[in-house]
Design a protein around this motif. Structure first.
Motif, PDB file in Angstrom:
ATOM      1  N   LYS A  24       0.841  -1.206   0.000  1.00  0.00           N
ATOM      2  CA  LYS A  24       0.000   0.000   0.000  1.00  0.00           C
ATOM      3  C   LYS A  24       0.869   1.245   0.000  1.00  0.00           C
ATOM      4  N   HIS A  25       1.967   1.209   0.752  1.00  0.00           N
ATOM      5  CA  HIS A  25       2.844   2.374   0.807  1.00  0.00           C
ATOM      6  C   HIS A  25       3.480   2.661  -0.558  1.00  0.00           C
ATOM      7  N   SER A  26       3.906   1.597  -1.258  1.00  0.00           N
ATOM      8  CA  SER A  26       4.524   1.812  -2.574  1.00  0.00           C
ATOM      9  C   SER A  26       3.513   2.434  -3.522  1.00  0.00           C
ATOM     10  N   GLY A  55      -6.054   9.594   7.839  1.00  0.00           N
ATOM     11  CA  GLY A  55      -7.074   9.437   8.884  1.00  0.00           C
ATOM     12  C   GLY A  55      -6.812   8.323   9.881  1.00  0.00           C
ATOM     13  N   PHE A  56      -5.890   7.410   9.535  1.00  0.00           N
ATOM     14  CA  PHE A  56      -5.548   6.275  10.415  1.00  0.00           C
ATOM     15  C   PHE A  56      -4.018   6.173  10.344  1.00  0.00           C
ATOM     16  N   CYS A  57      -3.338   7.188  10.893  1.00  0.00           N
ATOM     17  CA  CYS A  57      -1.938   7.432  10.495  1.00  0.00           C
ATOM     18  C   CYS A  57      -0.926   6.481  11.118  1.00  0.00           C
ATOM     19  N   GLY A  58      -1.215   5.932  12.289  1.00  0.00           N
ATOM     20  CA  GLY A  58      -0.238   5.058  12.942  1.00  0.00           C
ATOM     21  C   GLY A  58       0.956   5.844  13.465  1.00  0.00           C
ATOM     22  N   TRP A  61       6.608   4.567  11.829  1.00  0.00           N
ATOM     23  CA  TRP A  61       7.867   3.840  11.584  1.00  0.00           C
ATOM     24  C   TRP A  61       7.673   2.369  11.940  1.00  0.00           C
ATOM     25  N   TYR A  62       8.247   1.487  11.137  1.00  0.00           N
ATOM     26  CA  TYR A  62       8.092   0.039  11.349  1.00  0.00           C
ATOM     27  C   TYR A  62       9.443  -0.648  11.186  1.00  0.00           C
ATOM     28  N   VAL A  63       9.432  -1.927  11.460  1.00  0.00           N
ATOM     29  CA  VAL A  63      10.578  -2.746  11.077  1.00  0.00           C
ATOM     30  C   VAL A  63      10.037  -3.819  10.126  1.00  0.00           C
ATOM     31  N   PRO A  71       9.436   3.422   6.699  1.00  0.00           N
ATOM     32  CA  PRO A  71       8.509   4.475   7.112  1.00  0.00           C
ATOM     33  C   PRO A  71       7.044   4.047   7.057  1.00  0.00           C
ATOM     34  N   GLY A  72       6.220   4.695   7.864  1.00  0.00           N
ATOM     35  CA  GLY A  72       4.777   4.520   7.813  1.00  0.00           C
ATOM     36  C   GLY A  72       4.157   5.558   6.889  1.00  0.00           C
ATOM     37  N   SER A  73       2.832   5.498   6.769  1.00  0.00           N
ATOM     38  CA  SER A  73       2.177   6.305   5.732  1.00  0.00           C
ATOM     39  C   SER A  73       2.445   7.826   5.823  1.00  0.00           C
ATOM     40  N   PRO A  74       2.482   8.447   7.034  1.00  0.00           N
ATOM     41  CA  PRO A  74       2.720   9.901   7.024  1.00  0.00           C
ATOM     42  C   PRO A  74       4.079  10.277   6.412  1.00  0.00           C
ATOM     43  N   ILE A 107      -4.349  11.731  11.810  1.00  0.00           N
ATOM     44  CA  ILE A 107      -5.294  11.414  12.887  1.00  0.00           C
ATOM     45  C   ILE A 107      -5.106   9.958  13.308  1.00  0.00           C
ATOM     46  N   ASP A 108      -5.070   9.723  14.598  1.00  0.00           N
ATOM     47  CA  ASP A 108      -5.090   8.338  15.094  1.00  0.00           C
ATOM     48  C   ASP A 108      -5.746   8.343  16.468  1.00  0.00           C
ATOM     49  N   LYS A 109      -6.528   7.320  16.714  1.00  0.00           N
ATOM     50  CA  LYS A 109      -7.229   7.304  18.002  1.00  0.00           C
ATOM     51  C   LYS A 109      -6.305   6.894  19.142  1.00  0.00           C
ATOM     52  N   ASP A 110      -5.139   6.369  18.787  1.00  0.00           N
ATOM     53  CA  ASP A 110      -4.201   5.907  19.800  1.00  0.00           C
ATOM     54  C   ASP A 110      -3.164   7.013  20.095  1.00  0.00           C
ATOM     55  N   GLY A 140      -7.732  10.990  18.105  1.00  0.00           N
ATOM     56  CA  GLY A 140      -9.182  10.803  18.110  1.00  0.00           C
ATOM     57  C   GLY A 140      -9.591   9.911  16.956  1.00  0.00           C
ATOM     58  N   GLU A 141     -10.868   9.593  16.904  1.00  0.00           N
ATOM     59  CA  GLU A 141     -11.354   8.755  15.810  1.00  0.00           C
ATOM     60  C   GLU A 141     -11.490   9.599  14.551  1.00  0.00           C
ATOM     61  N   PHE A 142     -11.190   9.008  13.413  1.00  0.00           N
ATOM     62  CA  PHE A 142     -11.293   9.749  12.158  1.00  0.00           C
ATOM     63  C   PHE A 142     -12.694  10.320  11.983  1.00  0.00           C
ATOM     64  N   ASP A 143     -13.671   9.451  12.197  1.00  0.00           N
ATOM     65  CA  ASP A 143     -15.040   9.851  11.940  1.00  0.00           C
ATOM     66  C   ASP A 143     -15.457  11.066  12.786  1.00  0.00           C
ATOM     67  N   LEU A 167      -7.480   6.653   3.978  1.00  0.00           N
ATOM     68  CA  LEU A 167      -8.267   6.084   5.079  1.00  0.00           C
ATOM     69  C   LEU A 167      -7.968   4.592   5.223  1.00  0.00           C
ATOM     70  N   ASP A 168      -6.886   4.352   5.940  1.00  0.00           N
ATOM     71  CA  ASP A 168      -6.344   2.996   6.052  1.00  0.00           C
ATOM     72  C   ASP A 168      -6.905   2.325   7.308  1.00  0.00           C
ATOM     73  N   GLN A 169      -8.199   2.086   7.285  1.00  0.00           N
ATOM     74  CA  GLN A 169      -8.835   1.528   8.477  1.00  0.00           C
ATOM     75  C   GLN A 169      -8.495   0.044   8.636  1.00  0.00           C
ATOM     76  N   TYR A 170      -8.575  -0.432   9.866  1.00  0.00           N
ATOM     77  CA  TYR A 170      -8.600  -1.870  10.089  1.00  0.00           C
ATOM     78  C   TYR A 170     -10.020  -2.296   9.732  1.00  0.00           C
ATOM     79  N   GLY A 171     -10.180  -3.389   9.085  1.00  0.00           N
ATOM     80  CA  GLY A 171     -11.537  -3.904   8.892  1.00  0.00           C
ATOM     81  C   GLY A 171     -12.364  -3.100   7.902  1.00  0.00           C
ATOM     82  N   ASN A 173     -15.477  -0.956   9.233  1.00  0.00           N
ATOM     83  CA  ASN A 173     -16.587  -0.158   9.781  1.00  0.00           C
ATOM     84  C   ASN A 173     -16.183   1.176  10.412  1.00  0.00           C
ATOM     85  N   GLN A 174     -14.955   1.618  10.143  1.00  0.00           N
ATOM     86  CA  GLN A 174     -14.512   2.858  10.776  1.00  0.00           C
ATOM     87  C   GLN A 174     -14.754   4.092   9.894  1.00  0.00           C
ATOM     88  N   VAL A 175     -15.162   3.839   8.651  1.00  0.00           N
ATOM     89  CA  VAL A 175     -15.435   4.972   7.754  1.00  0.00           C
ATOM     90  C   VAL A 175     -16.859   4.808   7.221  1.00  0.00           C
TER      91      VAL A 175
HETATM   92  C1  LIG Z   1      -3.231  -0.190   9.926  1.00  0.00           C
HETATM   93  S1  LIG Z   1      -2.725   1.005  11.091  1.00  0.00           S
HETATM   94  C2  LIG Z   1      -2.362   2.359  10.089  1.00  0.00           C
HETATM   95  C3  LIG Z   1      -1.056   2.461   9.604  1.00  0.00           C
HETATM   96  C4  LIG Z   1      -0.708   3.656   8.789  1.00  0.00           C
HETATM   97  N1  LIG Z   1      -1.776   4.137   7.906  1.00  0.00           N
HETATM   98  C5  LIG Z   1       0.467   3.258   7.942  1.00  0.00           C
HETATM   99  O1  LIG Z   1       0.229   2.814   6.810  1.00  0.00           O
HETATM  100  O2  LIG Z   1       1.599   3.378   8.381  1.00  0.00           O
HETATM  101  C6  LIG Z   1      -4.235   1.569  11.694  1.00  0.00           C
HETATM  102  C7  LIG Z   1      -4.142   2.691  12.702  1.00  0.00           C
HETATM  103  O3  LIG Z   1      -5.454   3.205  12.843  1.00  0.00           O
HETATM  104  C8  LIG Z   1      -5.696   3.524  14.188  1.00  0.00           C
HETATM  105  N2  LIG Z   1      -7.162   3.507  14.355  1.00  0.00           N
HETATM  106  C9  LIG Z   1      -7.987   2.454  14.505  1.00  0.00           C
HETATM  107  N3  LIG Z   1      -9.283   2.870  14.515  1.00  0.00           N
HETATM  108  C10 LIG Z   1      -9.259   4.202  14.332  1.00  0.00           C
HETATM  109  C11 LIG Z   1     -10.270   5.199  14.202  1.00  0.00           C
HETATM  110  N4  LIG Z   1     -11.557   4.884  14.264  1.00  0.00           N
HETATM  111  N5  LIG Z   1      -9.899   6.468  13.972  1.00  0.00           N
HETATM  112  C12 LIG Z   1      -8.572   6.797  13.887  1.00  0.00           C
HETATM  113  N6  LIG Z   1      -7.573   5.898  14.030  1.00  0.00           N
HETATM  114  C13 LIG Z   1      -7.908   4.619  14.236  1.00  0.00           C
HETATM  115  C14 LIG Z   1      -4.946   2.488  14.968  1.00  0.00           C
HETATM  116  O4  LIG Z   1      -4.628   2.997  16.253  1.00  0.00           O
HETATM  117  C15 LIG Z   1      -3.710   2.270  14.102  1.00  0.00           C
HETATM  118  O5  LIG Z   1      -2.631   3.065  14.509  1.00  0.00           O
END
Ligand SMILES: C[S@@+](CC[C@H](N)C(=O)[O-])C[C@H]1O[C@@H](n2cnc3c(N)ncnc32)[C@H](O)[C@@H]1O
Length: 424
Positions: A24-26, A55-58, A61-63, A71-74, A107-110, A140-143, A167-171, A173-175
């Motif tokens: 996805k990053h590439s 909107g789901f920035c993380g 940085w990763y390994v 690097p992560g998405s930002p 934005i990240d909820k964590d 905060g939450e993206f939504d 909008l790189d949500q898990y699953g 239902n976050q968007v």
């Molecule tokens: C798959 S990771 C994203 C990684 C990032 N986009 C990247 O590519 O490096 C998903 C991130 O979304 C955050 N997250 C989960 N639900 C969220 C929500 N409703 N609003 C904002 N962030 C959320 C998680 O805390 C996590 O850091």
């Protein structure tokens, strides 16, 4: 479905990036660079403005599996903007600088992920942008933040309303659909790149939870309770439900153009969409181009040519265990696309005997083809060489086009060919 959650804490160990996240990053990097190169066409242009919302920035940085730090998405986004600017300067041989007025909102909820990201941004040399507000982070939450972010885009560019939402949500239902609708209703030129884990959704959904899923996501009407009833599930139910969900999501968002392609996931992970929604056919074309570039990692489970949903998702799985060959954006797919288009273009032109402008021909079909504009152009030029179709200028005179079509060139079936097709 197991969802792998990434976790960041400054000073702790980095999360290991999954291969599909790297893919996805590439794609994001290439898309952004090409996007800017497409938007800045004139060496006289002094400024380009865009707001990017991750909107789901993380945590930034990763390994990797092999132990490399990545690097992560930002950071990917910021590096792509820098690369695009360098390429614009070089490719247009500019003497005058061009201002890339790009604001990145993360934005990240964590809170811990956001804190980690801020440290990474400092380390990577983006501290000044954090302080000046060119990069903003929100916990905060993206939504919950969508409305404020849309207002910020409008404040920054009231006329163009240009913004890219990653909008790189898990699953799945976050968007919610109403949020997508709000983005497309409030802004003139928004684009969304949306991760949607459709397989996880189909594994989770049941008659019992369907209504609450619909309330949560606004995706009502795409799935019926009969679809969910195991007694009535035929071999094709999964693909049929996918197709309905895709329709509901894309047309329901208010976007005019979309791509429905899948990221080919790591082993053990279900299929997920990387949907691209936009208001301009060129944006859609740039995205299709990026999929062809990363052909090892993206698939489309439909036909080549202009009618990719005709066998559509139905071609993906002929029973639950036996996936058919997918369209993989590779050489085979490219040859098959050319062959299908060379068959389909004369059929379309036979219905439009007065001819059709090349631009209109492409834009009318762009949502239902995996081909790029350049590939359609190649198919048209092959048909011109084979004397099946002819190209006219806007004054109706014949043009001897060999290498490049213009948007307003009119494509028309040659007389002999129409006689054959119509049999008269
Ligand atoms: C798959 S990771 C994203 C990684 C990032 N986009 C990247 O590519 O490096 C998903 C991130 O979304 C955050 N997250 C989960 N639900 C969220 C929500 N409703 N609003 C904002 N962030 C959320 C998680 O805390 C996590 O850091």
């Amino acid at each position: 479905m197991p969802v792998t959650h990434y976790e960041w804490s400054w000073g702790g160990s980095l999360p290991e990036i999954l291969r599909h996240s790297e893919v996805k990053h590439s794609l994001l990097r290439d898309y952004l660079v090409d996007y800017f190169l497409t938007l800045v066409t004139s060496p006289a242009q002094e400024k380009i403005q865009l707001t990017i919302v991750d909107g789901f920035c993380g945590g930034g940085w990763y390994v990797s599996k092999s132990g490399r730090e990545v690097p992560g998405s930002p950071i990917v986004i910021l590096q792509a903007v820098d690369e695009a600017k360098a390429r614009v300067m070089q490719e247009q041989q500019r003497r005058k600088n061009i201002l890339f007025d790009v604001k990145l909102i993360c934005i990240d909820k964590d809170a811990s992920a956001v804190e980690h990201l801020r440290q990474v941004l400092e380390q990577q040399g983006y501290g000044e942008k954090l302080r000046s507000g060119e990069i903003e982070t929100l916990v905060g939450e993206f939504d919950q933040n969508a409305e404020a972010v849309i207002a910020e885009v409008r404040r920054r560019s009231p006329r163009s309303g240009r913004a890219l939402f990653v909008l790189d949500q898990y699953g799945y239902n976050q968007v919610p659909l109403p949020t997508l609708k709000q983005i497309f209703a409030a802004l003139k030129q928004p684009e969304v790149i949306l991760t949607f884990n459709v397989d996880a959704l189909l594994n989770y959904l049941s008659e019992g939870n369907l209504r609450s899923f619909e309330r949560q996501t606004g995706l009502d009407g795409a799935v019926s309770s009969t679809d969910m009833d195991k007694r009535y599930r035929g071999p094709g139910w999964r693909v049929r439900v996918q197709a309905n969900l895709y329709q509901r999501l894309t047309t329901g968002s208010g976007a005019r153009f979309f791509t429905p392609f899948f990221v080919r996931p790591d082993r053990g992970h279900g299929d997920f969409w990387l949907l691209h929604l936009s208001q301009h056919w060129k944006a859609r074309d740039v995205m299709a181009h990026a999929h062809w570039k990363h052909h090892n990692h993206f698939v489309h489970y439909g036909a080549s040519g202009f009618d990719m949903f005709s066998t559509g998702y139905a071609a993906k799985i002929d029973d639950e265990e036996r996936p058919q060959a997918a369209f993989e954006f590779d050489d085979i797919a490219s040859k098959s696309s050319l062959a299908s288009m060379m068959e389909q273009i004369p059929q379309v032109l036979a219905q439009r005997r007065e001819g059709v402008r090349f631009r209109d021909f492409f834009v009318e079909r762009v949502n239902t083809t995996p081909a790029t504009q350049a590939m359609v152009e190649q198919a048209v030029l092959s048909l011109v060489r084979e004397r099946e179709i002819e190209v006219l200028g806007d004054n109706g005179s014949l043009r001897h086009v060999k290498k490049a079509l213009q948007d307003d060139h009119v494509l028309r079936l040659r007389d002999q060919r129409s006689l054959l097709l119509f049999g008269s």
